[in-house]
Scaffold this motif. Structure first.
Motif, PDB file in Angstrom:
ATOM      1  N   GLU A   1     -28.950  26.207 -24.523  1.00 27.13           N
ATOM      2  CA  GLU A   1     -29.423  27.554 -24.184  1.00 27.13           C
ATOM      3  C   GLU A   1     -30.897  27.760 -24.548  1.00 27.13           C
ATOM      4  OE1 GLU A   1     -28.833  30.135 -22.418  1.00 27.13           O
ATOM      5  OE2 GLU A   1     -27.229  28.801 -21.736  1.00 27.13           O
ATOM      6  N   GLN A   2     -31.242  27.357 -25.777  1.00 22.89           N
ATOM      7  CA  GLN A   2     -32.648  27.494 -26.215  1.00 22.89           C
ATOM      8  C   GLN A   2     -33.555  26.641 -25.333  1.00 22.89           C
ATOM      9  OE1 GLN A   2     -31.784  26.249 -30.222  1.00 22.89           O
ATOM     10  NE2 GLN A   2     -31.878  28.331 -31.044  1.00 22.89           N
ATOM     11  N   SER A   3     -33.093  25.451 -24.997  1.00 21.12           N
ATOM     12  CA  SER A   3     -33.892  24.567 -24.149  1.00 21.12           C
ATOM     13  C   SER A   3     -34.106  25.197 -22.780  1.00 21.12           C
ATOM     14  CB  SER A   3     -33.187  23.214 -23.963  1.00 21.12           C
ATOM     15  OG  SER A   3     -32.912  22.622 -25.209  1.00 21.12           O
ATOM     16  N   ARG A   4     -33.007  25.754 -22.218  1.00 15.94           N
ATOM     17  CA  ARG A   4     -33.121  26.354 -20.879  1.00 15.94           C
ATOM     18  C   ARG A   4     -34.184  27.449 -20.869  1.00 15.94           C
ATOM     19  NH1 ARG A   4     -28.137  27.500 -20.028  1.00 15.94           N
ATOM     20  NH2 ARG A   4     -27.467  25.920 -18.539  1.00 15.94           N
ATOM     21  N   ARG A   5     -34.206  28.243 -21.945  1.00 10.97           N
ATOM     22  CA  ARG A   5     -35.184  29.347 -22.015  1.00 10.97           C
ATOM     23  C   ARG A   5     -36.620  28.806 -22.007  1.00 10.97           C
ATOM     24  NH1 ARG A   5     -35.576  33.243 -26.996  1.00 10.97           N
ATOM     25  NH2 ARG A   5     -37.438  34.304 -26.189  1.00 10.97           N
ATOM     26  N   ILE A   6     -36.830  27.766 -22.778  1.00  7.65           N
ATOM     27  CA  ILE A   6     -38.177  27.179 -22.844  1.00  7.65           C
ATOM     28  C   ILE A   6     -38.547  26.571 -21.488  1.00  7.65           C
ATOM     29  CG2 ILE A   6     -39.562  25.350 -23.933  1.00  7.65           C
ATOM     30  CD1 ILE A   6     -37.655  25.818 -26.459  1.00  7.65           C
ATOM     31  N   PHE A   7     -37.604  25.848 -20.901  1.00  9.57           N
ATOM     32  CA  PHE A   7     -37.885  25.187 -19.623  1.00  9.57           C
ATOM     33  C   PHE A   7     -38.134  26.203 -18.504  1.00  9.57           C
ATOM     34  CE2 PHE A   7     -35.500  21.289 -21.263  1.00  9.57           C
ATOM     35  CZ  PHE A   7     -36.634  20.487 -21.320  1.00  9.57           C
ATOM     36  N   GLN A   8     -37.355  27.287 -18.522  1.00  6.92           N
ATOM     37  CA  GLN A   8     -37.545  28.268 -17.442  1.00  6.92           C
ATOM     38  C   GLN A   8     -38.944  28.874 -17.506  1.00  6.92           C
ATOM     39  OE1 GLN A   8     -33.975  30.609 -17.900  1.00  6.92           O
ATOM     40  NE2 GLN A   8     -32.932  29.487 -16.242  1.00  6.92           N
ATOM     41  N   ARG A   9     -39.391  29.136 -18.715  1.00  5.74           N
ATOM     42  CA  ARG A   9     -40.759  29.673 -18.870  1.00  5.74           C
ATOM     43  C   ARG A   9     -41.785  28.627 -18.425  1.00  5.74           C
ATOM     44  NH1 ARG A   9     -44.292  33.069 -18.287  1.00  5.74           N
ATOM     45  NH2 ARG A   9     -45.750  33.585 -19.954  1.00  5.74           N
ATOM     46  N   ALA A  10     -41.516  27.369 -18.761  1.00  3.32           N
ATOM     47  CA  ALA A  10     -42.436  26.293 -18.366  1.00  3.32           C
ATOM     48  C   ALA A  10     -42.553  26.215 -16.844  1.00  3.32           C
ATOM     49  CB  ALA A  10     -41.953  24.958 -18.936  1.00  3.32           C
ATOM     50  N   VAL A  11     -41.425  26.347 -16.170  1.00  9.82           N
ATOM     51  CA  VAL A  11     -41.441  26.298 -14.697  1.00  9.82           C
ATOM     52  C   VAL A  11     -42.246  27.484 -14.152  1.00  9.82           C
ATOM     53  CG1 VAL A  11     -40.007  26.526 -12.626  1.00  9.82           C
ATOM     54  CG2 VAL A  11     -39.309  24.995 -14.477  1.00  9.82           C
ATOM     55  N   GLU A  12     -42.016  28.679 -14.727  1.00  7.52           N
ATOM     56  CA  GLU A  12     -42.786  29.867 -14.281  1.00  7.52           C
ATOM     57  C   GLU A  12     -44.283  29.609 -14.384  1.00  7.52           C
ATOM     58  OE1 GLU A  12     -39.746  33.125 -16.133  1.00  7.52           O
ATOM     59  OE2 GLU A  12     -41.865  33.255 -16.768  1.00  7.52           O
ATOM     60  N   LEU A  13     -44.664  28.868 -15.433  1.00  8.30           N
ATOM     61  CA  LEU A  13     -46.091  28.624 -15.664  1.00  8.30           C
ATOM     62  C   LEU A  13     -46.618  27.451 -14.832  1.00  8.30           C
ATOM     63  CD1 LEU A  13     -46.062  29.125 -19.542  1.00  8.30           C
ATOM     64  CD2 LEU A  13     -47.358  30.519 -17.921  1.00  8.30           C
ATOM     65  N   GLY A  14     -45.720  26.752 -14.139  1.00  5.29           N
ATOM     66  CA  GLY A  14     -46.176  25.681 -13.240  1.00  5.29           C
ATOM     67  C   GLY A  14     -46.077  24.269 -13.803  1.00  5.29           C
ATOM     68  N   PHE A  15     -45.392  24.088 -14.941  1.00  9.89           N
ATOM     69  CA  PHE A  15     -45.218  22.739 -15.488  1.00  9.89           C
ATOM     70  C   PHE A  15     -44.040  22.036 -14.791  1.00  9.89           C
ATOM     71  CE2 PHE A  15     -47.007  24.967 -19.248  1.00  9.89           C
ATOM     72  CZ  PHE A  15     -48.014  24.082 -19.601  1.00  9.89           C
ATOM     73  N   SER A  16     -44.074  20.708 -14.786  1.00 11.36           N
ATOM     74  CA  SER A  16     -42.886  19.926 -14.447  1.00 11.36           C
ATOM     75  C   SER A  16     -42.193  19.557 -15.756  1.00 11.36           C
ATOM     76  CB  SER A  16     -43.276  18.667 -13.683  1.00 11.36           C
ATOM     77  OG  SER A  16     -43.929  19.028 -12.491  1.00 11.36           O
ATOM     78  N   LEU A  17     -40.938  19.112 -15.646  1.00 11.09           N
ATOM     79  CA  LEU A  17     -40.111  19.000 -16.850  1.00 11.09           C
ATOM     80  C   LEU A  17     -39.588  17.588 -17.107  1.00 11.09           C
ATOM     81  CD1 LEU A  17     -37.833  22.146 -16.229  1.00 11.09           C
ATOM     82  CD2 LEU A  17     -40.104  22.083 -17.306  1.00 11.09           C
ATOM     83  N   ARG A  18     -39.454  17.255 -18.396  1.00 10.08           N
ATOM     84  CA  ARG A  18     -38.768  16.046 -18.864  1.00 10.08           C
ATOM     85  C   ARG A  18     -37.932  16.502 -20.056  1.00 10.08           C
ATOM     86  NH1 ARG A  18     -42.402  12.866 -16.509  1.00 10.08           N
ATOM     87  NH2 ARG A  18     -41.432  10.925 -17.161  1.00 10.08           N
ATOM     88  N   VAL A  19     -36.893  15.748 -20.432  1.00 13.84           N
ATOM     89  CA  VAL A  19     -36.063  16.195 -21.550  1.00 13.84           C
ATOM     90  C   VAL A  19     -35.523  15.019 -22.356  1.00 13.84           C
ATOM     91  CG1 VAL A  19     -33.987  16.387 -20.070  1.00 13.84           C
ATOM     92  CG2 VAL A  19     -34.080  17.672 -22.211  1.00 13.84           C
TER      93      VAL A  19
END
Ligand code: NIG
Ligand code: FE
Length: 419
Positions: free
Chosen positions: A235-253
């Protein structure tokens, strides 16, 4: 008219991914293109032609200015790509290495305030110059071993200033040495002491302050999270990732490393570039990845170093997944910078074949970093990143375990190792 070339590598065993444009998946990972006595011709930064002598001679013009490298009896591959490292950190943790050798558990050391937090203390107190100097040395190790592109994570600051200092070190190193660097923000790597007992406070700080600042400065391409029991929940990860996507980052985990938590499923849900580690991935996680475009990245050096079970590579390949490999180079769980050693471990402990491991550290690693149109295979038009190994067959590269067989490295058409 034939193109004039600057560099010609002749008569080597040229080995490259068979499909240069899409990730190589499942059974296709067994395939490599192997050209005996092949030629690779480079013009400026780019590859101009690849193939048997006759076909290359037809397409290019060798002039008196062309540098010619005789690769007879040698193997010629694309520059190797390490898509998961924690390159920049202060200090080192050899004391923990000895504790672990005598049986101490990695997560227990971390819970007792050592582990990642010990590197956080050392990284906070290191100067920018010190971080650049140690990073420079480590990149030299990697380049000497044939690695021409490296993903580098922050995550040993856990405060705005130190996270930015780590990413600034990456930016400076990119300007002064040949290895291409891909910066990733990993502020969600551990709980900082300042937020003891206040996890929501730290997640809020990352989301409201740190991520926007990192974006604003343009110093990271990707955002990563250590999604793990006792670290960041799904859940905490999803929150961080969703904000990252809003800001235009791509994701790795960092997914399903020590426990089966659902990191692989989260990667599929959010369409991440990669899901890394996966030692404990579930059958459901594998199915979720199989229906996505996420690149699974396996890090067998970490399983080796932590004496943990290896990721189920064969199961993943049977499910039709592509795989990449990386070192995870870091001061704790995997202090090796040797990507070829990781290829050997993948063969020995995950039953991968030499063909699969070469695809994993070239074309698939390039895909995971969004660079496959330029890097990861020897094809006309791609960047001339080339390694020459001093053995006559590519299968000998993972076979001679831990021996550095690299003789020559070319980065963007320029000779950077060897003569
Ligand atoms: O990928 N898992 C989290 N991070 C690193 C370890 C970092 C460290 O021990 O310093 C890893 O294993
Ligand atoms: Fe890692």
């Amino acid at each position: 008219m034939a193109v004039e070339i600057d560099l010609l590598i002749r008569d080597g065993q040229v080995v490259t991914a068979a499909h240069g444009t899409c990730p190589v998946r499942g059974r296709d990972m067994q395939e490599l293109e192997v050209i005996e006595r092949g030629w690779v011709a480079c013009a400026g930064e780019r590859i101009a032609a690849v193939g048997p002598r006759a076909s290359v001679e037809n397409q290019v013009e060798v002039t008196s200015r062309t540098q010619v490298i005789d690769a007879q009896g040698k193997v010629v591959t694309p520059g190797l790509i390490d898509p998961h490292t924690h390159l920049i950190f202060g200090g080192s943790r050899e004391d923990e290495f000895y504790l672990r050798a005598r049986g101490a558990d990695y997560m227990e050391i971390m819970e007792a305030g050592g582990g990642i937090l010990s590197s956080v203390r050392a990284t906070r107190s290191a100067s920018l110059e010190e971080l650049v100097a140690s990073g420079r040395q480590r990149l030299q190790w990697m380049l000497q071993m044939g690695v021409t592109t490296v993903e580098c994570k922050s995550g040993y600051g856990l405060d705005l200033q130190t996270e930015l200092k780590q990413l600034e070190a990456v930016r400076i190193l990119q300007q002064e040495q040949p290895v291409e660097l891909v910066p990733t923000f990993l502020g969600a790597h551990a709980w900082p002491p300042e937020y003891e007992g206040n996890q929501e406070g730290y997640v809020g700080f990352l989301v409201d302050t740190v991520l926007p600042a990192v974006r604003e400065q343009g110093v990271a391409e990707y955002v990563d999270v250590f999604t793990e029991k006792g670290v960041f929940s799904v859940e905490q990860s999803r929150r961080i990732f969703q904000r990252a996507v809003e800001l235009g980052f791509s994701l790795r985990v960092h997914a399903d490393e020590m426990h089966t938590l659902g990191g692989a499923e989260l990667a599929a849900e959010l369409g991440m570039a990669s899901a890394d580690h996966l030692l404990m991935v579930s059958g459901q996680g594998i199915s979720a990845l199989a229906e996505s475009d996420v690149m699974p990245i396996l890090l067998p050096g970490t399983a080796f170093s932590l004496r943990k079970p290896y990721a189920p590579a064969r199961k993943m390949l049977e499910a039709g997944l592509p795989l990449a490999l990386a070192t995870d180079f870091n001061p704790g769980s995997c202090p090796t910078a040797n990507l070829v050693l990781v290829m050997s471990l993948a063969c020995l402990y995950m039953a991968m074949t030499p063909e699969e491991v070469f695809n994993a550290v070239t074309i698939n690693a390039a895909h995971s970093l969004g660079r496959a149109s330029r890097l990861g295979s020897l094809e006309p038009g791609k960047q001339a990143d080339v390694v020459i190994f001093g053995v006559d067959d590519y299968k000998k590269v993972p076979y001679f375990i831990g021996v550095n067989l690299v003789e020559t490295v070319i980065k963007a058409g320029r000779l950077v190792v060897g003569s």
